[in-house]
Enzyme design. Structure first.
Site, short mmCIF file in Angstrom:
data_model
loop_
_atom_site.label_atom_id
_atom_site.label_comp_id
_atom_site.label_asym_id
_atom_site.label_seq_id
_atom_site.Cartn_x
_atom_site.Cartn_y
_atom_site.Cartn_z
N HIS A 49 0.84 -1.19 0.00
CA HIS A 49 0.00 0.00 0.00
C HIS A 49 0.88 1.25 0.00
CE1 HIS A 49 -3.88 -2.12 1.59
NE2 HIS A 49 -3.46 -2.57 0.42
N GLU A 51 1.05 3.84 1.89
CA GLU A 51 1.63 4.24 3.18
C GLU A 51 2.92 3.47 3.46
OE1 GLU A 51 -1.41 3.32 2.46
OE2 GLU A 51 -2.90 3.95 3.92
N CYS A 74 -5.77 1.35 5.92
CA CYS A 74 -6.51 0.12 6.21
C CYS A 74 -6.06 -0.48 7.55
CB CYS A 74 -6.33 -0.90 5.08
SG CYS A 74 -4.66 -1.54 4.95
N ARG A 183 -10.40 1.60 -22.67
CA ARG A 183 -10.36 0.14 -22.55
C ARG A 183 -9.18 -0.28 -21.68
NH1 ARG A 183 -11.44 -2.02 -28.73
NH2 ARG A 183 -13.63 -1.41 -28.87
N THR A 195 -24.05 -6.53 -32.22
CA THR A 195 -22.84 -5.78 -32.57
C THR A 195 -21.76 -6.74 -33.06
OG1 THR A 195 -23.38 -4.04 -31.01
CG2 THR A 195 -21.07 -4.22 -31.64
N ASP A 199 -20.54 -5.93 -36.67
CA ASP A 199 -19.25 -5.23 -36.79
C ASP A 199 -18.05 -6.15 -36.57
OD1 ASP A 199 -20.89 -3.06 -36.97
OD2 ASP A 199 -20.47 -2.28 -34.97
N LEU A 203 -12.41 -5.98 -29.82
CA LEU A 203 -12.51 -5.47 -28.45
C LEU A 203 -11.21 -5.57 -27.66
CD1 LEU A 203 -16.09 -6.64 -27.30
CD2 LEU A 203 -15.43 -4.54 -28.47
N GLU A 294 -20.24 -0.80 -24.58
CA GLU A 294 -20.00 -0.12 -25.86
C GLU A 294 -21.13 -0.30 -26.87
OE1 GLU A 294 -16.33 0.06 -27.86
OE2 GLU A 294 -15.11 0.18 -26.06
C1 AOF Z 1 -4.58 1.67 2.14
N1 AOF Z 1 -3.59 2.03 1.28
O1 AOF Z 1 -2.63 2.02 -0.72
C2 AOF Z 1 -4.69 0.90 -0.49
C3 AOF Z 1 -5.74 0.59 0.41
O2 AOF Z 1 -5.66 -6.77 -0.33
P1 AOF Z 1 -4.98 -5.55 0.19
O3 AOF Z 1 -4.15 -5.81 1.39
O4 AOF Z 1 -4.22 -4.80 -0.89
O5 AOF Z 1 -6.14 -4.58 0.71
C4 AOF Z 1 -7.04 -4.02 -0.21
C5 AOF Z 1 -7.96 -3.08 0.51
O6 AOF Z 1 -7.21 -2.10 1.21
C6 AOF Z 1 -8.87 -2.32 -0.43
O7 AOF Z 1 -10.10 -2.98 -0.63
C7 AOF Z 1 -9.06 -1.01 0.29
O8 AOF Z 1 -10.02 -1.12 1.32
C8 AOF Z 1 -7.70 -0.80 0.93
N2 AOF Z 1 -6.79 -0.13 -0.01
N3 AOF Z 1 -5.65 1.00 1.69
O9 AOF Z 1 -4.48 1.94 3.34
C9 AOF Z 1 -3.59 1.68 0.00
N4 AOF Z 1 -4.70 0.49 -1.78
ZN ZN Z 2 -3.28 -0.31 3.76
#
Ligand code: AOF
Ligand code: ZN
Length: 367
Positions: A49, A51, A74, A183, A195, A199, A203, A294
């Site tokens: 993450h 942090e 988190c 995309r 489609t 077409d 995709l 689309e």
């Molecule tokens: C944060 N910092 O940079 C992100 C967060 O499976 P994990 O451990 O990557 O957790 C995913 C969850 O954590 C995601 O659903 C969201 O709630 C949070 N994302 N949190 O503190 C981050 N990417």
């Molecule tokens: Zn986190």
């Protein structure tokens, strides 16, 4: 916070099913001047993450520092350990978060954990921007369904093809390149079987850069009419194809589609068509957080009639096609009176090449 948001943005299109997150650690120097001692952004799910990357960069300088992050840290162990514990262990003094994490496993508990450990928290700086940045994640994690983007291109007189079905091309090259950039950033892309028959689109994402993403290709095909020779069934194509169908599909066709390498989902029917709510629920469970619809007109009509569209991207080309029988982008039943028509909210208008792009949200929250 501005810097955290800009860092987060660098993960755009790569973090799914996770949100985009940027973090900046600031320390007051002996001269009283604030200095960035560490920063980072979330690159992709399964990787650290934001942090954690900022803490690693700051190392000892994280002690007593102030963290700016666009999403509440988190407090749960997902694919990676909780950020709150890492922030507490590093001795961070204060945490500014633009918004709470809507993930029910966090939802304010991350902030409470920091507070309980004696860390000051500040919530809400740049909150509107933070919510807009992670609109897809917020919708998916709370509704359990992908964020649906309806995209179409029409002539000035509202046609998507001539009366004989000639549709290449309504818009210019710049608008078409824009579609490929889109995309590259979504998890799924959906078209109707008509489609595919008319077409024969591949995709795939075609951009000059090398690390492109190919969203899951989804064909809505209630009766199994997808031609086995369709380009999107070519096993040599990058990415995967899914045919969403109903019990009306003949068993041998279902098998033939699977033999071509496609996934086939037999879903509940609603008036003879694939029930879209069931499809979206299944897609959400499989971590398809965003879906680009689309077309064509029947499919877009069904999505609008069911109230399942979150965002609209409409290209309007300076071209008059004419013809009472030339098709229009959104068919289905449509509105009876104008008061019931879908009016876009937070509208943005810009020029892309010679075309005009109108973007907006559907006001009613459908979560
Ligand atoms: C944060 N910092 O940079 C992100 C967060 O499976 P994990 O451990 O990557 O957790 C995913 C969850 O954590 C995601 O659903 C969201 O709630 C949070 N994302 N949190 O503190 C981050 N990417
Ligand atoms: Zn986190």
């Amino acid at each position: 916070m501005e810097r955290a948001l800009r860092l987060a943005e660098r993960g755009r299109g790569r973090t799914s099913p996770n949100p985009m997150v940027g973090a900046v650690l600031v320390q007051e120097g002996a001269d009283g001047v604030l200095k960035v001692v560490g920063e980072g952004f979330h690159h992709r799910a399964g990787e650290p993450h934001a942090e954690i990357l900022a803490l690693r960069q700051a190392d000892q300088r994280a002690r007593g520092a102030i963290l700016y992050v666009n999403l509440e840290p988190c407090c749960h162990a997902g694919r990676t350990p909780p950020c709150t514990q890492a922030l507490i262990a590093a001795g961070v003094a204060e945490v500014h978060m633009a918004m709470l994490d809507p993930n029910p496993r966090v939802a304010g508990r991350g902030r409470a954990e920091l507070e309980a450990a004696g860390i000051r928290t500040v919530l809400g700086e740049r909150e509107a921007r933070a919510r807009a940045l992670n609109e897809v994640f917020v919708h998916w994690i709370t509704a359990g369904r992908p964020f649906v983007i309806a995209k179409f291109a029409a002539s000035l007189d509202g046609k998507i093809a001539t009366r004989t079905g000639d549709a290449r091309w309504i818009t210019g090259p710049e608008a078409r390149r824009h579609t490929h950039r889109l995309r590259d950033q979504v998890d799924g892309i959906l078209v109707g079987v008509n489609t595919v028959i008319a077409d024969d689109p591949a995709l795939t994402t075609r951009l000059e850069q090398t690390n492109v993403r190919h969203p899951l290709r989804i064909v809505l095909d209630s009766a199994g009419r997808t031609p086995l020779t369709a380009r999107l069934l070519d096993p040599a194509l990058p990415g995967r194809t899914l045919v969403a169908t109903t019990g009306a599909i003949p068993a041998e066709i279902r098998q033939a589609l699977m033999d071509r390498g496609a996934q086939v989902w037999v879903l509940p029917a609603r008036k003879g068509r694939v029930d879209l709510e069931s499809l979206l629920g299944e897609l959400g469970q499989r971590e398809i957080t965003s879906l680009l619809v689309e077309g064509g007109g029947t499919v877009l009509g069904s999505f609008f009639d069911r109230g399942l569209v979150n965002k609209v991207l409409a290209f309007v080309a300076p071209l008059i096609v004419g013809g009472r029988d030339a098709p229009t982008p959104v068919q289905g039943a449509g509105a009876t009176c104008l008061a019931d028509a879908w009016r876009l909210d937070r509208v943005q208008i810009r020029q892309v090449g010679e075309d005009v792009l109108i973007e907006g949200y559907l006001g009613r929250e459908i979560a």
